[in-house]
Design an enzyme around this catalytic site. Structure first.
Site, PDB file in Angstrom:
ATOM      1  N   HIS A  19       0.842  -1.208   0.000  1.00  0.00           N
ATOM      2  CA  HIS A  19       0.000   0.000   0.000  1.00  0.00           C
ATOM      3  C   HIS A  19       0.880   1.262   0.000  1.00  0.00           C
ATOM      4  O   HIS A  19       0.629   2.191  -0.766  1.00  0.00           O
ATOM      5  CB  HIS A  19      -0.892   0.055   1.254  1.00  0.00           C
ATOM      6  CG  HIS A  19      -1.933  -1.015   1.351  1.00  0.00           C
ATOM      7  ND1 HIS A  19      -2.107  -1.780   2.484  1.00  0.00           N
ATOM      8  CD2 HIS A  19      -2.886  -1.445   0.473  1.00  0.00           C
ATOM      9  CE1 HIS A  19      -3.122  -2.618   2.304  1.00  0.00           C
ATOM     10  NE2 HIS A  19      -3.607  -2.449   1.090  1.00  0.00           N
ATOM     11  N   LYS A  43     -16.959  -6.822   5.934  1.00  0.00           N
ATOM     12  CA  LYS A  43     -15.664  -7.329   6.394  1.00  0.00           C
ATOM     13  C   LYS A  43     -15.566  -7.089   7.895  1.00  0.00           C
ATOM     14  O   LYS A  43     -15.945  -6.034   8.385  1.00  0.00           O
ATOM     15  CB  LYS A  43     -14.503  -6.593   5.700  1.00  0.00           C
ATOM     16  CG  LYS A  43     -14.394  -6.926   4.235  1.00  0.00           C
ATOM     17  CD  LYS A  43     -13.074  -6.423   3.651  1.00  0.00           C
ATOM     18  CE  LYS A  43     -12.974  -6.810   2.168  1.00  0.00           C
ATOM     19  NZ  LYS A  43     -11.718  -6.394   1.544  1.00  0.00           N
ATOM     20  N   ARG A  92      -2.549  -6.223  -8.340  1.00  0.00           N
ATOM     21  CA  ARG A  92      -1.449  -7.157  -8.075  1.00  0.00           C
ATOM     22  C   ARG A  92      -1.372  -8.248  -9.115  1.00  0.00           C
ATOM     23  O   ARG A  92      -0.312  -8.605  -9.580  1.00  0.00           O
ATOM     24  CB  ARG A  92      -1.627  -7.803  -6.695  1.00  0.00           C
ATOM     25  CG  ARG A  92      -1.272  -6.869  -5.574  1.00  0.00           C
ATOM     26  CD  ARG A  92      -1.850  -7.327  -4.282  1.00  0.00           C
ATOM     27  NE  ARG A  92      -3.308  -7.280  -4.330  1.00  0.00           N
ATOM     28  CZ  ARG A  92      -4.091  -7.460  -3.281  1.00  0.00           C
ATOM     29  NH1 ARG A  92      -3.569  -7.732  -2.120  1.00  0.00           N
ATOM     30  NH2 ARG A  92      -5.401  -7.367  -3.396  1.00  0.00           N
ATOM     31  N   SER A 129      -3.010  -7.688   3.045  1.00  0.00           N
ATOM     32  CA  SER A 129      -3.198  -7.574   4.494  1.00  0.00           C
ATOM     33  C   SER A 129      -3.518  -8.947   5.083  1.00  0.00           C
ATOM     34  O   SER A 129      -3.053  -9.292   6.170  1.00  0.00           O
ATOM     35  CB  SER A 129      -4.325  -6.587   4.804  1.00  0.00           C
ATOM     36  OG  SER A 129      -4.025  -5.315   4.293  1.00  0.00           O
TER      37      SER A 129
END
Ligand SMILES: Nc1ncnc2c1ncn2[C@@H]1O[C@H](COP(=O)(O)OP(=O)(O)O)[C@@H](O)[C@H]1O
Ligand SMILES: [Mg+2]
Length: 161
Positions: A19, A43, A92, A129
């Site tokens: 990040h 979440k 990614r 994460s």
């Protein structure tokens, strides 16, 4: 609506060096970058909003022109409140693409917001994460993958378990 401000949204639970890499690179192209923590109700984050904010603030404290904020509700409504017309997202791998494309097109349809995709630094393209939390949970070192303050808080959090 300003294109000087780019909003970089995410859960940042916690912020990683992947990040931070995107934030630093985005800042070279936009004078003002807002790291916007979302309160995604679907979440259940490991860290509270306050903890995630504190870690993100610490991580970007050396980067002028970068601000950290939190928002609730629709991202496009937050952008309108901030007078921002640009989103930055990191990609990614192909797995990120489907969902991000859908979101970018929906956001554009709703309010004309443009999404700028930045490809991950290959040094960090494996990093999420979630993977950091998984490794830290079992006592492995996450140094070099997250800012030092995040590594410290992960240790503290999982020591308590
Ligand atoms: N290692 C990384 N390198 C580059 N971009 C990343 C990396 N990890 C996450 N990102 C990007 O950062 C943004 C925020 O990620 P994240 O905190 O996981 O929030 P979200 O809940 O939206 O997935 C997303 O655009 C994501 O694709
Ligand atoms: Mg994610």
């Amino acid at each position: 609506m300003s294109s000087l401000t780019a909003v970089y949204p995410g859960t940042f639970d916690p912020i990683t060096n992947g990040h931070v890499d995107i934030i630093g690179r985005a800042r070279r192209h936009f004078p003002h970058v807002v790291v916007a923590l979302s309160q995604n109700p679907s979440k259940a984050p490991l860290f509270s909003k306050e903890e995630r904010l504190a870690m993100a603030k610490e991580a970007v404290s050396g980067l002028p022109g970068v601000e950290v904020d939190a928002f609730e509700g629709l991202l496009v409504d937050y952008l309108a409140r901030r007078g921002a017309a640009v989103l930055v997202k990191g990609l990614r791998a192909i797995g990120d693409f489907d969902y991000e494309l859908q979101m970018a097109q929906m956001n554009h349809r709703m309010s004309g917001v443009e999404t700028f995709f930045m490809v991950a630094n290959p040094l960090y393209s494996f990093l999420s994460s979630s993977i950091v939390k998984e490794v830290a949970r079992f006592g492995r070192d996450v140094e070099g993958l997250v800012p030092p303050e995040v590594a410290r808080r992960l240790k503290e959090r999982f020591r308590a378990e």
